[in-house]
Design an enzyme around this catalytic site. Structure first.
Site, PDB file in Angstrom:
ATOM      1  N   ASP A   1     -18.133  89.275 -43.582  1.00  0.00           N
ATOM      2  CA  ASP A   1     -17.979  90.228 -44.685  1.00  0.00           C
ATOM      3  C   ASP A   1     -18.165  91.615 -44.112  1.00  0.00           C
ATOM      4  O   ASP A   1     -18.776  91.781 -43.071  1.00  0.00           O
ATOM      5  CB  ASP A   1     -19.083  90.015 -45.715  1.00  0.00           C
ATOM      6  CG  ASP A   1     -18.866  88.770 -46.528  1.00  0.00           C
ATOM      7  OD1 ASP A   1     -17.713  88.373 -46.675  1.00  0.00           O
ATOM      8  OD2 ASP A   1     -19.868  88.215 -47.012  1.00  0.00           O
TER       9      ASP A   1
ATOM     10  N   ASP B   1     -22.099  85.564 -49.285  1.00  0.00           N
ATOM     11  CA  ASP B   1     -23.323  85.845 -50.037  1.00  0.00           C
ATOM     12  C   ASP B   1     -23.233  85.419 -51.502  1.00  0.00           C
ATOM     13  O   ASP B   1     -24.225  85.144 -52.135  1.00  0.00           O
ATOM     14  CB  ASP B   1     -23.712  87.328 -49.931  1.00  0.00           C
ATOM     15  CG  ASP B   1     -22.536  88.244 -50.152  1.00  0.00           C
ATOM     16  OD1 ASP B   1     -21.566  87.808 -50.799  1.00  0.00           O
ATOM     17  OD2 ASP B   1     -22.587  89.393 -49.684  1.00  0.00           O
TER      18      ASP B   1
ATOM     19  N   ASP C   1     -18.920  81.728 -52.607  1.00  0.00           N
ATOM     20  CA  ASP C   1     -18.742  81.581 -51.166  1.00  0.00           C
ATOM     21  C   ASP C   1     -19.226  80.216 -50.673  1.00  0.00           C
ATOM     22  O   ASP C   1     -18.951  79.837 -49.533  1.00  0.00           O
ATOM     23  CB  ASP C   1     -19.524  82.666 -50.406  1.00  0.00           C
ATOM     24  CG  ASP C   1     -18.824  84.015 -50.475  1.00  0.00           C
ATOM     25  OD1 ASP C   1     -17.587  84.012 -50.582  1.00  0.00           O
ATOM     26  OD2 ASP C   1     -19.507  85.039 -50.418  1.00  0.00           O
TER      27      ASP C   1
HETATM   28  P1  ATP Z   1     -17.248  92.815 -48.464  1.00  0.00           P
HETATM   29  O1  ATP Z   1     -16.419  91.593 -48.509  1.00  0.00           O
HETATM   30  O2  ATP Z   1     -16.802  93.793 -47.492  1.00  0.00           O
HETATM   31  O3  ATP Z   1     -18.711  92.549 -48.450  1.00  0.00           O
HETATM   32  P2  ATP Z   1     -17.002  92.816 -51.098  1.00  0.00           P
HETATM   33  O4  ATP Z   1     -16.247  91.552 -51.046  1.00  0.00           O
HETATM   34  O5  ATP Z   1     -18.413  92.806 -51.532  1.00  0.00           O
HETATM   35  O6  ATP Z   1     -16.925  93.561 -49.783  1.00  0.00           O
HETATM   36  P3  ATP Z   1     -16.371  93.659 -53.512  1.00  0.00           P
HETATM   37  O7  ATP Z   1     -17.742  93.987 -53.867  1.00  0.00           O
HETATM   38  O8  ATP Z   1     -15.731  92.398 -53.983  1.00  0.00           O
HETATM   39  O9  ATP Z   1     -16.187  93.761 -51.998  1.00  0.00           O
HETATM   40  O10 ATP Z   1     -15.492  94.883 -53.967  1.00  0.00           O
HETATM   41  C1  ATP Z   1     -14.095  94.844 -54.028  1.00  0.00           C
HETATM   42  C2  ATP Z   1     -13.595  96.050 -54.770  1.00  0.00           C
HETATM   43  O11 ATP Z   1     -14.094  96.026 -56.093  1.00  0.00           O
HETATM   44  C3  ATP Z   1     -14.091  97.359 -54.177  1.00  0.00           C
HETATM   45  O12 ATP Z   1     -13.156  97.882 -53.279  1.00  0.00           O
HETATM   46  C4  ATP Z   1     -14.207  98.252 -55.376  1.00  0.00           C
HETATM   47  O13 ATP Z   1     -12.995  98.923 -55.632  1.00  0.00           O
HETATM   48  C5  ATP Z   1     -14.482  97.312 -56.517  1.00  0.00           C
HETATM   49  N1  ATP Z   1     -15.916  97.277 -56.846  1.00  0.00           N
HETATM   50  C6  ATP Z   1     -16.938  97.037 -56.029  1.00  0.00           C
HETATM   51  N2  ATP Z   1     -18.105  97.061 -56.673  1.00  0.00           N
HETATM   52  C7  ATP Z   1     -17.819  97.317 -57.954  1.00  0.00           C
HETATM   53  C8  ATP Z   1     -18.606  97.450 -59.153  1.00  0.00           C
HETATM   54  N3  ATP Z   1     -19.916  97.297 -59.133  1.00  0.00           N
HETATM   55  N4  ATP Z   1     -17.973  97.711 -60.294  1.00  0.00           N
HETATM   56  C9  ATP Z   1     -16.630  97.841 -60.323  1.00  0.00           C
HETATM   57  N5  ATP Z   1     -15.844  97.727 -59.255  1.00  0.00           N
HETATM   58  C10 ATP Z   1     -16.412  97.465 -58.076  1.00  0.00           C
END
Ligand code: ATP
Length: 894
Positions: free
Chosen positions: A328, A630, A634
């Site tokens: 991630d 996480d 997953d």
């Molecule tokens: P990584 O895989 O790198 O750890 P992630 O999978 O946690 O990242 P996500 O958290 O799924 O990534 O976020 C994906 C997209 O969703 C982000 O690019 C953002 O645009 C949007 N996003 C992230 N957090 C939020 C939130 N709390 N509320 C609304 N939209 C969000």
């Protein structure tokens, strides 16, 4: 009464437990209840008593053989020999028992590092506590992926579903609500309860603790939920099988030898019998399983110290041969310290200054001039949405500065609003939240419904720009939606490595106080974009480079936008000219995905199901895959990976329980360190075998050769037992403490199918067996030839065997690196200590009268010692010569 909480309505339960759900219990009450009910832990399952574990040490074919031999010897009237054999059996069992106990302790210590946590309402605030501290009456919050920490009577629930298989055997998730059930309802029908040990699969909720520890339903069953680690791994099982095969082979050879000795060589049956017993004992590597287990256990301890907690022992082995790490991005490769640096409004673009969560810094126009937020209504509307459509809170702590509780992305937005002097608590009072659709990685948006005190309702939306734009029909200020301009702005911000969120709002009918997914139709007005930076961790950059050198591909799988992902990928040193999006992955068929998965390092807008397909594609290409995760979704990917790696900090219980390895610091560099440690463990197991097998073989060879050549035995059965007892486990075991080979991360991973005994290793084993046999016979005959008594010649022969093993130990410390350096002696203090101990034991063996009587030994002349030393040194030099040959052929590991 105790068991009928499910039959009572929520308020009645709260009344009986004497708690107000808004405040929770106070500290004094918690302490009192903790004293009354005890900690929230399941009673430990009864452990096997020590004597039973000791007795089990005798449950081994080799020991049966030895015991039978001892008994026969006793019946034949040789008390001393029988005593020696039985003594050896006892000592072996004792060593095995102690070592196994140590290994189990090491694993138990590692297990206890993974204590469960719980979110509770206490003293009017939310806290994260150790689940062991929960008491009846505590108000507990549940989120997807949580393991329910105690039996709860639910008070609130939103689409809450739990998996109760631990309790009922039912593997599908069951719906939960807050209603009461009939008094006699079976467990599976008590929908108003969430049971300790079950997993939240979906939705969220809260409940009041009605039972803890042994009083819970799972406590009644008396079954420990967390998987119990065993000491067995595929490798130990393979080696066990190997040991059994060798045992059978040796028994066969023993019978043949017996026949030959009796019928052909005409030896006395009694002597022959003892010699064959000695042969069997010498040849069987009885210490092997113990040594391998110990090496693995030591490896897990070292890893735990380096913040990688091994949940399943086989992972230690698999780590060493990992060829791809899929990681991630957020928080693992990056710091997860989010700071908003850019705001794009319908009319203009602003830069934001300040770092971290402190509300310091401000807004600037493109020309660098300061913008007062109050003068820009479009900015204030955007910040209003950013603050309310948000669950993160930021507060100041005296010693730590500004501290975030909640999601860092949302924290960045809260801080952004603070920079315009907006306050979260005031806003929440002026515009109370009526309902919400929480953020989920699959949907990538979050929605909240608010009302003001003048009766207006509004819906606030934030999320990934493409998702939000698809729901917008216009822009703030009544303008038509200029998609091209927004998309260009997203690309610009993404290209700078920023995570981009779009914010939008719409009015909502006053009569409706709920919102659900079906309401999310194009009806919103676009307020703007926020660009957030999250710099890569410096140590991750170094770790990625280290992995590349070690022949391990690193692939980044992120939910972020492709442009952002590629920009961060480049900063990390990944091959990021090509980023594949989740949609593209979904569109590829399996064969095309296998090719793409090989060539691409950056996967963007990917969700957990894409991870699962990627693992399958990479494994089909013969890769050994480590995958991080996480979230609750997953879990399947973590299980499917060869090494599933969960985040100990931000990871859910579901992810941790599906994983093989948990990172307590959520840091990519820790995975690289664990891989390194995995390689060291494998190397050390190999080195232990590289020492143990030829020394056992050499000892056996000496006896075998003597019988078949009709020569007097250079060592007696009792003596060989002695040698085996003092050397087999001690010497090889010291290799478990061997530090990493220099350059352990500079060669490609070992092929997963590679046998632990490679050709080169087999060659080495035979070579050393030959050397040991030659040295022992040489000394024995040299002594006899110069007229020494048989007993003295044997004493010299035994010392030769031990000396060769001792010198050889220092050859084995490195596979092919030469040993002509001081580090050979000083690099492994345990080896040095064991060597000193062994020298002491050999002196006792040679000079202490009781041992002389027992083993028929005599003192040795100085010239004998000189010859013995020369033999040891000779073995050392010849093995070094063999290493030099291997080096010339380019072999680095054997
Ligand atoms: P990584 O895989 O790198 O750890 P992630 O999978 O946690 O990242 P996500 O958290 O799924 O990534 O976020 C994906 C997209 O969703 C982000 O690019 C953002 O645009 C949007 N996003 C992230 N957090 C939020 C939130 N709390 N509320 C609304 N939209 C969000």
């Amino acid at each position: 009464m105790k068991n009928s909480w499910h039959a009572l309505e929520g308020p009645e339960v709260l009344r009986r437990l004497g708690v107000d759900p808004a405040d929770g219990l106070d500290a004094g009450e918690v302490a009192r209840r903790l004293a009354q009910h005890g900690p929230n832990r399941l009673p430990e399952p009864p452990r096997r008593p020590a004597w039973q574990r000791f007795a089990l040490q005798f449950h081994n074919p080799l020991i049966y053989v030895l015991l039978a031999a001892g008994l026969a010897t006793l019946l034949l009237g040789s008390l001393v020999d029988a005593g020696v054999i039985l003594g050896v059996v006892l000592i072996n069992a004792l060593i095995g028992h102690i070592q196994e106990g140590k290994a189990e302790q090491a694993l138990a210590a590692v297990r206890s590092m993974l204590a469960a946590r719980a979110t509770v309402q206490r003293g009017g605030e939310r806290h994260q506590i150790d689940a062991g501290e929960l008491v009846p009456g505590d108000i507990v919050w549940l989120e997807p992926g949580d393991r329910v920490p105690a039996d709860l009577r639910l008070l609130q629930g939103r689409n809450l579903r739990t998996v109760e298989s631990a309790l009922t055997g039912e593997s599908a998730a069951v719906d939960k609500d807050t209603g009461a059930a009939a008094e006699g309802a079976p467990l599976g029908d008590r929908h108003g309860m969430a049971f300790s040990g079950t997993l939240v699969a979906y939705g969220s909720g809260s409940g009041v603790v009605v039972a803890t520890g042994g009083a819970t339903e799972i406590g009644h069953i008396g079954q420990l939920v967390s998987g119990v680690q065993t000491l067995a791994t595929p490798l130990t099982r393979r080696l066990d099988r190997f040991a059994r095969q060798i045992t059978a082979f040796i028994l066969g050879v023993s019978v043949l030898t017996m026949a030959w000795g009796h019928f052909v060589a005409g030896m006395a049956l009694f002597d022959l019998f003892l010699a064959v017993v000695g042969l069997a004992v010498a040849a069987i590597p009885e210490g092997m399983p113990a040594v391998v287990t110990i090496v693995l256990a030591i490896g897990t301890r070292v890893m735990a110290r380096k913040k990688a907690v091994v949940r399943r022992l086989p992972a230690v082995e698999s780590l060493g041969s990992v060829t791809v790490i899929c990681s991630d991005k957020t928080g693992t490769l990056t710091r997860n310290e989010m700071t908003a640096v850019r705001v794009v409004l319908p009319g203009r673009e602003l830069r934001v200054t300040g770092t971290g969560y402190a509300p310091e810094g401000g807004f600037h126009l493109a020309d660098g001039s300061v913008l007062h937020p109050g003068h820009e209504p479009a900015l204030m509307t955007l910040l209003h949405c950013a603050l309310l459509c948000n669950d993160a809170r930021i507060h100041r702590e005296d010693d730590k500065g500004w501290v975030l509780t909640g999601d860092p992305t949302e924290g960045a937005l809260t801080t952004l609003a603070h920079k315009a002097d907006l306050d979260a608590a005031t806003a929440a009072q002026a515009f109370p939240r009526l309902d919400a659709i929480p953020f989920e990685s699959e949907r990538q948006i979050m929605v909240t419904l608010h009302h003001d005190h003048a009766g207006h309702h509004e819906l606030l939306l934030k999320g990934a720009p493409e998702r939000v734009l698809a729901l917008c029909t216009g822009e703030a200020g009544g303008r038509p939606l200029d998609c091209a301009r927004w998309t260009a702005a997203v690309e610009r911000a993404g290209g700078a490595g920023e995570r981009v969120l779009a914010l939008a709002r719409c009015d909502w009918p006053t009569g409706r106080t709920e919102v659900d997914l079906a309401d999310l139709t194009p009806r919103f007005e676009m307020l703007g974009l926020v660009g957030i930076i999250d710099p890569p961790r410096e140590e991750a950059v170094a770790a990625v480079a280290e992995c590349r050198e070690a022949g391990i591909r690193v692939k980044m799988i992120t939910g972020d936008h492709a442009v952002t992902a590629a920009a961060i990928g480049r900063q990390l040193g990944l091959q990021a000219d090509r980023a594949l999006t989740g949609d593209a992955v979904a569109a590829l068929d399996d064969a095309a995905l296998r090719r793409a998965a090989q060539d691409t390092d950056v996967f963007a807008r990917a969700s957990p199901e894409h991870k699962l397909r990627l693992i399958a594609a990479l494994q089909a290409e013969g890769h050994q895959v480590a995958m991080t995760g996480d979230g609750v979704n997953d879990a399947p990917a973590l299980k499917a990976a060869d090494v599933g790696v969960a985040m100990g900090g931000k990871g859910t219980d579901a992810a941790r329980e599906a994983s093989d390895l948990v990172l307590t610091d959520d840091n990519f560099a820790t995975i690289a360190r664990a891989v390194r440690e995995g390689r060291v463990v494998y190397d050390n197991i190999k080195k232990s075998l590289m020492h143990m097998l030829p020394t056992n073989g050499g000892e056996a060879g000496v006896i075998l050769l003597a019988i078949f050549a009709g020569l007097p035995l250079p060592v007696t059965a009792g003596q060989i037992l002695w040698v085996n007892t003092v050397t087999s486990v001690t010497l090889a075991l010291s290799l478990a403490f061997e530090p990493a080979e220099p350059g352990v991360m500079r060669h490609p991973p070992r092929p997963p199918q590679e046998s632990i005994i490679t050709r080169a290793l087999g060659g080495r084993i035979l070579f050393v067996i030959g050397l040991m046999i030659a040295a022992t016979f040489w000394v024995f005959h040299w002594e006899l030839a110069r007229g020494t008594a048989l007993e003295t010649a044997r004493t010299a022969a035994v010392n030769t065997i031990v000396m060769c093993e001792l010198f050889y130990l220092f050859n084995v410390r490195h596979f092919t690196r030469h040993a002509w350096r001081a580090e050979t002696l000083t690099g492994n203090p345990v080896a040095l200590g064991v060597a000193a101990l062994l020298v002491g034991l050999q002196l006792l063996f040679t000079y202490a009268p009781p041992l002389q009587r027992l083993f028929h030994t005599t003192p040795l002349h100085a010239s004998s010692w000189a010859m013995i030393l020369a033999m040891g040194a000779g073995v050392f030099v010849l093995v070094e010569a063999e290493k030099a040959l291997l080096r010339r052929r380019g072999v680095r590991r054997i």
